[in-house]
Design a protein around this motif. Structure first.
Motif, PDB file in Angstrom:
ATOM      1  N   MET A   1       0.339  -4.544  -3.740  1.00 11.62           N
ATOM      2  CA  MET A   1       1.570  -4.221  -2.929  1.00 11.62           C
ATOM      3  C   MET A   1       2.301  -3.002  -3.851  1.00 11.62           C
ATOM      4  O   MET A   1       2.396  -3.249  -5.014  1.00 11.62           O
ATOM      5  CB  MET A   1       2.592  -5.199  -2.851  1.00 11.62           C
ATOM      6  CG  MET A   1       3.970  -5.003  -1.898  1.00 11.62           C
ATOM      7  SD  MET A   1       4.803  -6.350  -1.775  1.00 11.62           S
ATOM      8  CE  MET A   1       5.460  -6.478  -3.224  1.00 11.62           C
ATOM      9  N   THR A   2       2.827  -2.093  -3.383  1.00  6.96           N
ATOM     10  CA  THR A   2       3.143  -0.922  -3.849  1.00  6.96           C
ATOM     11  C   THR A   2       4.559  -0.653  -3.153  1.00  6.96           C
ATOM     12  O   THR A   2       4.788  -1.296  -2.202  1.00  6.96           O
ATOM     13  CB  THR A   2       2.172   0.423  -3.697  1.00  6.96           C
ATOM     14  OG1 THR A   2       2.072   0.712  -2.358  1.00  6.96           O
ATOM     15  CG2 THR A   2       0.969   0.101  -4.200  1.00  6.96           C
ATOM     16  N   HIS A   3       5.169   0.592  -3.821  1.00  2.86           N
ATOM     17  CA  HIS A   3       6.495   1.007  -3.188  1.00  2.86           C
ATOM     18  C   HIS A   3       5.957   1.301  -1.669  1.00  2.86           C
ATOM     19  O   HIS A   3       6.882   1.289  -0.725  1.00  2.86           O
ATOM     20  CB  HIS A   3       7.015   2.322  -3.767  1.00  2.86           C
ATOM     21  CG  HIS A   3       7.532   1.663  -5.099  1.00  2.86           C
ATOM     22  ND1 HIS A   3       8.503   0.598  -5.262  1.00  2.86           N
ATOM     23  CD2 HIS A   3       6.978   1.951  -6.489  1.00  2.86           C
ATOM     24  CE1 HIS A   3       8.826   0.566  -6.851  1.00  2.86           C
ATOM     25  NE2 HIS A   3       7.939   1.266  -7.210  1.00  2.86           N
ATOM     26  N   GLU A   4       5.152   2.041  -1.398  1.00  2.22           N
ATOM     27  CA  GLU A   4       4.613   2.080  -0.078  1.00  2.22           C
ATOM     28  C   GLU A   4       4.374   0.978   1.000  1.00  2.22           C
ATOM     29  O   GLU A   4       4.211   1.202   2.168  1.00  2.22           O
ATOM     30  CB  GLU A   4       3.338   3.163   0.047  1.00  2.22           C
ATOM     31  CG  GLU A   4       3.658   4.455  -0.548  1.00  2.22           C
ATOM     32  CD  GLU A   4       3.562   4.709  -2.051  1.00  2.22           C
ATOM     33  OE1 GLU A   4       2.718   3.585  -2.510  1.00  2.22           O
ATOM     34  OE2 GLU A   4       4.033   5.290  -2.672  1.00  2.22           O
ATOM     35  N   ASP A   5       4.316  -0.012   0.345  1.00  2.00           N
ATOM     36  CA  ASP A   5       3.812  -1.294   1.036  1.00  2.00           C
ATOM     37  C   ASP A   5       4.967  -2.399   0.687  1.00  2.00           C
ATOM     38  O   ASP A   5       4.867  -3.262   0.090  1.00  2.00           O
ATOM     39  CB  ASP A   5       2.422  -1.862   0.740  1.00  2.00           C
ATOM     40  CG  ASP A   5       2.406  -3.129   1.678  1.00  2.00           C
ATOM     41  OD1 ASP A   5       2.772  -3.309   2.708  1.00  2.00           O
ATOM     42  OD2 ASP A   5       1.141  -3.897   1.094  1.00  2.00           O
ATOM     43  N   PRO A   6       6.261  -2.201   1.216  1.00  2.00           N
ATOM     44  CA  PRO A   6       7.376  -3.034   0.889  1.00  2.00           C
ATOM     45  C   PRO A   6       7.133  -4.603   1.478  1.00  2.00           C
ATOM     46  O   PRO A   6       6.628  -4.608   2.164  1.00  2.00           O
ATOM     47  CB  PRO A   6       8.421  -2.472   1.672  1.00  2.00           C
ATOM     48  CG  PRO A   6       7.734  -1.789   2.934  1.00  2.00           C
ATOM     49  CD  PRO A   6       6.601  -1.356   2.326  1.00  2.00           C
ATOM     50  N   ALA A   7       7.870  -5.524   0.918  1.00  2.00           N
ATOM     51  CA  ALA A   7       7.879  -6.779   1.491  1.00  2.00           C
ATOM     52  C   ALA A   7       8.993  -7.039   2.108  1.00  2.00           C
ATOM     53  O   ALA A   7      10.043  -6.679   1.591  1.00  2.00           O
ATOM     54  CB  ALA A   7       7.655  -7.506  -0.061  1.00  2.00           C
ATOM     55  N   LEU A   8       8.654  -7.781   3.044  1.00  2.10           N
ATOM     56  CA  LEU A   8       9.804  -8.202   4.128  1.00  2.10           C
ATOM     57  C   LEU A   8      10.213  -9.714   4.116  1.00  2.10           C
ATOM     58  O   LEU A   8       9.205 -10.482   3.899  1.00  2.10           O
ATOM     59  CB  LEU A   8       9.286  -7.648   5.480  1.00  2.10           C
ATOM     60  CG  LEU A   8       8.803  -6.567   5.524  1.00  2.10           C
ATOM     61  CD1 LEU A   8       8.371  -6.197   7.106  1.00  2.10           C
ATOM     62  CD2 LEU A   8       9.830  -5.532   5.244  1.00  2.10           C
TER      63      LEU A   8
END
Length: 65
Positions: A1-8
């Motif tokens: 997970m990266t900043h481009e793939d936020p966790a919801l």
């Protein structure tokens, strides 16, 4: 997970998918969101990419029916 793939969080995921909390946790237990992770003792997060993959898979299944 990266900043481009936020966790919801679960509330956001439930709104996106129009599902309830119970269904959310059932999907995690079934492995539909394989990268879900805990934040603290009670919180859980799911990467946006998992949600997008789930939505695309659901769309394909609906178009095949």
């Amino acid at each position: 997970m990266t900043h481009e793939d936020p966790a919801l969080n679960y509330k956001t995921v439930c709104k996106m998918l129009n599902i309830g909390k119970t269904t959310f946790y059932e999907l995690i237990n079934k492995g539909e969101f394989p990268k879900a992770f805990r934040v603290g003792p009670r919180g859980i997060r799911v990467p946006l990419s998992d949600i997008q993959t789930f939505m695309e898979k659901s769309r394909r299944q609906m178009s095949e029916d």
